[in-house]
Enzyme design. Structure first.
Site, PDB file in Angstrom:
ATOM      1  N   HIS A  19      33.194  28.561  45.908  1.00  0.00           N
ATOM      2  CA  HIS A  19      31.701  29.086  45.397  1.00  0.00           C
ATOM      3  C   HIS A  19      30.871  28.016  45.253  1.00  0.00           C
ATOM      4  O   HIS A  19      29.722  28.054  45.772  1.00  0.00           O
ATOM      5  CB  HIS A  19      31.811  29.857  44.007  1.00  0.00           C
ATOM      6  CG  HIS A  19      32.730  31.070  43.736  1.00  0.00           C
ATOM      7  ND1 HIS A  19      33.631  31.103  42.842  1.00  0.00           N
ATOM      8  CD2 HIS A  19      32.737  32.120  44.309  1.00  0.00           C
ATOM      9  CE1 HIS A  19      34.163  32.303  43.025  1.00  0.00           C
ATOM     10  NE2 HIS A  19      33.584  32.794  43.713  1.00  0.00           N
ATOM     11  N   LYS A  43      35.490  45.971  33.789  1.00  0.00           N
ATOM     12  CA  LYS A  43      36.103  45.177  34.638  1.00  0.00           C
ATOM     13  C   LYS A  43      36.947  44.268  33.388  1.00  0.00           C
ATOM     14  O   LYS A  43      36.038  43.389  32.715  1.00  0.00           O
ATOM     15  CB  LYS A  43      35.348  44.443  35.771  1.00  0.00           C
ATOM     16  CG  LYS A  43      36.341  44.045  37.030  1.00  0.00           C
ATOM     17  CD  LYS A  43      35.151  43.489  37.972  1.00  0.00           C
ATOM     18  CE  LYS A  43      36.121  42.462  38.883  1.00  0.00           C
ATOM     19  NZ  LYS A  43      35.240  42.171  39.832  1.00  0.00           N
ATOM     20  N   ARG A  92      34.672  34.927  53.864  1.00  0.00           N
ATOM     21  CA  ARG A  92      35.997  33.971  54.064  1.00  0.00           C
ATOM     22  C   ARG A  92      36.702  34.421  55.370  1.00  0.00           C
ATOM     23  O   ARG A  92      36.481  33.974  56.380  1.00  0.00           O
ATOM     24  CB  ARG A  92      36.894  33.904  53.054  1.00  0.00           C
ATOM     25  CG  ARG A  92      36.236  33.146  51.764  1.00  0.00           C
ATOM     26  CD  ARG A  92      37.012  33.185  50.578  1.00  0.00           C
ATOM     27  NE  ARG A  92      36.922  34.741  49.944  1.00  0.00           N
ATOM     28  CZ  ARG A  92      37.593  35.286  49.121  1.00  0.00           C
ATOM     29  NH1 ARG A  92      38.216  34.586  48.293  1.00  0.00           N
ATOM     30  NH2 ARG A  92      37.362  36.870  48.889  1.00  0.00           N
ATOM     31  N   SER A 130      39.112  33.315  43.252  1.00  0.00           N
ATOM     32  CA  SER A 130      39.406  33.439  41.779  1.00  0.00           C
ATOM     33  C   SER A 130      40.607  34.018  41.266  1.00  0.00           C
ATOM     34  O   SER A 130      41.626  33.449  40.385  1.00  0.00           O
ATOM     35  CB  SER A 130      38.407  33.942  41.143  1.00  0.00           C
ATOM     36  OG  SER A 130      37.042  33.543  41.487  1.00  0.00           O
TER      37      SER A 130
HETATM   38  O1  PNS Z   1      32.613  38.297  43.165  1.00  0.00           O
HETATM   39  P1  PNS Z   1      32.650  39.658  43.104  1.00  0.00           P
HETATM   40  O2  PNS Z   1      33.572  40.450  42.059  1.00  0.00           O
HETATM   41  O3  PNS Z   1      32.927  40.193  44.554  1.00  0.00           O
HETATM   42  O4  PNS Z   1      31.086  40.142  43.106  1.00  0.00           O
HETATM   43  C1  PNS Z   1      30.712  41.720  43.279  1.00  0.00           C
HETATM   44  C2  PNS Z   1      29.429  41.851  42.686  1.00  0.00           C
HETATM   45  C3  PNS Z   1      29.112  41.366  41.261  1.00  0.00           C
HETATM   46  C4  PNS Z   1      28.365  41.072  43.712  1.00  0.00           C
HETATM   47  C5  PNS Z   1      29.198  43.458  42.853  1.00  0.00           C
HETATM   48  O5  PNS Z   1      30.013  43.938  41.912  1.00  0.00           O
HETATM   49  C6  PNS Z   1      27.771  43.735  42.120  1.00  0.00           C
HETATM   50  O6  PNS Z   1      26.733  43.588  42.781  1.00  0.00           O
HETATM   51  N1  PNS Z   1      27.666  44.313  41.064  1.00  0.00           N
HETATM   52  C7  PNS Z   1      26.584  44.886  40.269  1.00  0.00           C
HETATM   53  C8  PNS Z   1      26.546  46.171  40.332  1.00  0.00           C
HETATM   54  C9  PNS Z   1      25.923  46.808  41.437  1.00  0.00           C
HETATM   55  O7  PNS Z   1      24.626  46.613  41.781  1.00  0.00           O
HETATM   56  N2  PNS Z   1      26.932  47.753  42.007  1.00  0.00           N
HETATM   57  C10 PNS Z   1      26.474  48.275  43.256  1.00  0.00           C
HETATM   58  C11 PNS Z   1      27.047  47.445  44.450  1.00  0.00           C
HETATM   59  S1  PNS Z   1      26.641  48.208  46.119  1.00  0.00           S
END
Ligand code: PNS
Length: 167
Positions: A19, A43, A92, A130
């Site tokens: 990151h 979560k 990745r 992570s």
């Molecule tokens: O590090 P991650 O867990 O892959 O990140 C995922 C994240 C936080 C970017 C995604 O879950 C997100 O955008 N969450 C916010 C809620 C939202 O907008 N959900 C719809 C996504 S299409």
């Protein structure tokens, strides 16, 4: 001229050197990069939202154009609130692509003013996640070189505390 702002969203539970590589490279391209820590009460996370934000703030305390915040709404709404247009994501493997592609298209469907920009992970970090870092640390393995020193320390503290709680 208007500042070019990008949002780098994620769970960052915890932040890894992968990151950090993406954040540093993104901060070279944009005037301001906002690291947006997603708060999702559904979560289960190892580090609280506040802990994750504090850790990342400490890591980038000397970088003026890197800001750290948390958000708990839809990403596209957060991006609009910050008057940004770009969401930056790291990629990745091909396996990341499917999930990221789906999210990018769904976000565009909700707000077509938001662009998702993908940055390839640097080779040394392309295997890092992570989830694996947490698993290694929870079983007493070394995560040296995978995460910043501060995260290494926090992981040790967290799992020491958890193992005491189990006794
Ligand atoms: O590090 P991650 O867990 O892959 O990140 C995922 C994240 C936080 C970017 C995604 O879950 C997100 O955008 N969450 C916010 C809620 C939202 O907008 N959900 C719809 C996504 S299409």
């Amino acid at each position: 001229m208007k500042k070019k702002v990008a949002i780098y969203p994620g769970s960052f539970d915890p932040i890894t050197n992968g990151h950090i590589d993406i954040i540093q490279r993104g901060a070279e391209i944009f005037d301001e990069l906002i690291v947006a820590v997603a708060y999702n009460p559904q979560k289960v996370s190892l580090f609280s939202e506040k802990e994750r934000v504090d850790i990342i703030r400490q890591i980038f305390k000397n970088r003026k154009n890197i800001k750290v915040e948390s958000f708990s709404c839809l990403l596209v709404d957060y991006v609009a609130r910050r008057q940004a247009k770009v969401v930056m994501k790291g990629l990745r493997f091909v396996s990341d692509f499917e999930y990221e592609f789906q999210m990018a298209l769904t976000n565009r469907r909700m707000n077509n003013q938001v662009e998702t920009l993908f940055m390839m992970a640097s080779e040394p970090y392309s295997y890092l996640s992570s989830g694996l870092v947490k698993e290694i640390a929870s079983l007493g393995g070394s995560v040296y070189g995978m995460v910043p020193k501060l995260v290494e320390k926090r992981l040790k503290e967290k799992f020491r505390k958890k193992s005491k709680e189990r006794k």
